[in-house]
Enzyme design. Sequence first.
Site, PDB file in Angstrom:
ATOM      1  N   ARG A 171       4.604  -6.954 -25.658  1.00 58.15           N
ATOM      2  CA  ARG A 171       4.627  -8.073 -24.952  1.00 58.15           C
ATOM      3  C   ARG A 171       4.378  -7.643 -23.170  1.00 58.15           C
ATOM      4  NH1 ARG A 171      10.165 -11.266 -26.518  1.00 58.15           N
ATOM      5  NH2 ARG A 171      10.702  -9.242 -27.443  1.00 58.15           N
ATOM      6  N   GLY A 229      10.357   2.094 -28.774  1.00 54.99           N
ATOM      7  CA  GLY A 229       9.354   0.866 -28.893  1.00 54.99           C
ATOM      8  C   GLY A 229       8.009   0.946 -27.966  1.00 54.99           C
ATOM      9  N   ASN A 233     -11.285  21.475   9.431  1.00 53.63           N
ATOM     10  CA  ASN A 233     -10.674  22.718   8.523  1.00 53.63           C
ATOM     11  C   ASN A 233     -11.520  22.881   7.151  1.00 53.63           C
ATOM     12  OD1 ASN A 233     -10.180  20.074   7.741  1.00 53.63           O
ATOM     13  ND2 ASN A 233      -8.209  20.464   6.467  1.00 53.63           N
ATOM     14  N   GLY A 269      22.525 -13.963 -28.730  1.00 54.22           N
ATOM     15  CA  GLY A 269      23.164 -14.172 -29.665  1.00 54.22           C
ATOM     16  C   GLY A 269      24.662 -14.445 -29.050  1.00 54.22           C
ATOM     17  N   LYS A 289      -2.260  16.440   8.036  1.00 53.36           N
ATOM     18  CA  LYS A 289      -2.096  16.917   6.697  1.00 53.36           C
ATOM     19  C   LYS A 289      -1.871  18.327   6.556  1.00 53.36           C
ATOM     20  CE  LYS A 289      -4.875  18.725   3.372  1.00 53.36           C
ATOM     21  NZ  LYS A 289      -5.462  20.103   3.543  1.00 53.36           N
TER      22      LYS A 289
END
Length: 453
Positions: free
Chosen positions: A16, A12, A386, A140, A351
């Site tokens: 919605r 699906g 760097n 249900g 890093k």
Amino acid sequence: MNDRYAVILAAGQGKRMKSNLYKVLHPVCGKPMVEHVADQVERAGLSEAVTVIGHGADAVKELLGTRVSYAFQEEQLGTGHAVMQAENILGGKQGVTVVLCGDTPLIRAETIQALMSHHESTGASASILTAKAEDPTGYGRIIRDDNGHVTSIVEHKDAKMDEREIKEINTGTYCFDNQELFSALRKVGNENAQGEYYLPDVIGILKKEGKTVTAWQTPDFSETIGVNDRVALSAAEIALRHRINEHWMRQGVTIIDPDHTYISADSVIGTDTTLHPGVTLTGSVEIGSECVIGPYTEITDSKIDDQSQVRQSVISSSTVGKQVKIGPFAHIRPESVLADDVKIGNFVEVKKSSFDKGSKASHLSYIGDAEVGQEVNMGCGSITVNYDGKDKFLTRIEDGAFVGCNANLIAPVTVGKGAYVAAGSTITDDIPSQSLSIARARQTNKEDYMSNK
């Protein structure tokens, strides 16, 4: 025991959700919904799983890979039609098939196993997973006779007043004899307002044929949450977060404020570790024992070893050793490795760099693309330069070196073992071991300069 199979419905679009992202790919606790379902199917130890795909097919296949087989539903013509697409893969096999929705991220492997075991022990043709809902509106209802046998499923809009009082609801998860499932599906019609083929119609067909239909009720209603919009997505997120947090607390983890601690489904945490409010663990995170993770720390896809402390910091795709201290307000970026006893202090960014045992950058530094040896001191404001605007280069700082405050190390460059970089220096050439390097203009004092202004 019979062979056991699964069909996961994931075709699906999810209109919605009002999103460009296909519904089953929306994350709950950091993981796409359909992946949660596939994980639990895998844990349940079934013989084979088929995922029915349609919208977003390529993205779902990329996510799940070879863990499942795939059936393609070109037109979305209802849940019965979706299951029919799996007939080419499962239709000729003997055994038991569970049908699950890809938007039910809280289903557990234990529940799948319990439903299938109940189904097999009763000799049923079909078994329905049910739950007790305090507010069953919209669901249900399961209708049983005086002996407790299932007679039918009545949708809320069709239920009589007394039937609407029933709190046992249909969750949309079913278990079938595999042969009888596909036989009954061929008899399902589409004479309804939507012109679709509905899987629950199989239950009525089997009942009319005199086949046994049973139900097994899960004690945890939250498992049945199906996500059709952002409101339900939030409810699923909250329910799963509470489940995950409770699990780790029962495993010996202290969570100061469970309502404001966010732990991904793939995280692992050792005993006697403490998580403070606002901690967010995303992706695959492993935290050892006796760690302290401070308020509002974010850790993604990283490993933190025993007795380390992280305070108000961000860590991504990195490895942190034992007894490491990080923060507050540090940023450990991807591919960084911090060995035991390292200290990364406030406003330090690391890093793609490694720090060996006992080294420290205590404050206000940027260390990128660097190899830092043991017992190195990076002074306040020290920077590995760097990047030249085109390429990035490596800085090596060998064991025992001391880098003074506000030093710039222009990569590629090596600071030798035990070398000393004077504060304020800009280093462009390698420094031999045990050397002092000074790279700054000499100070000049002009006496009485200001008195002549």
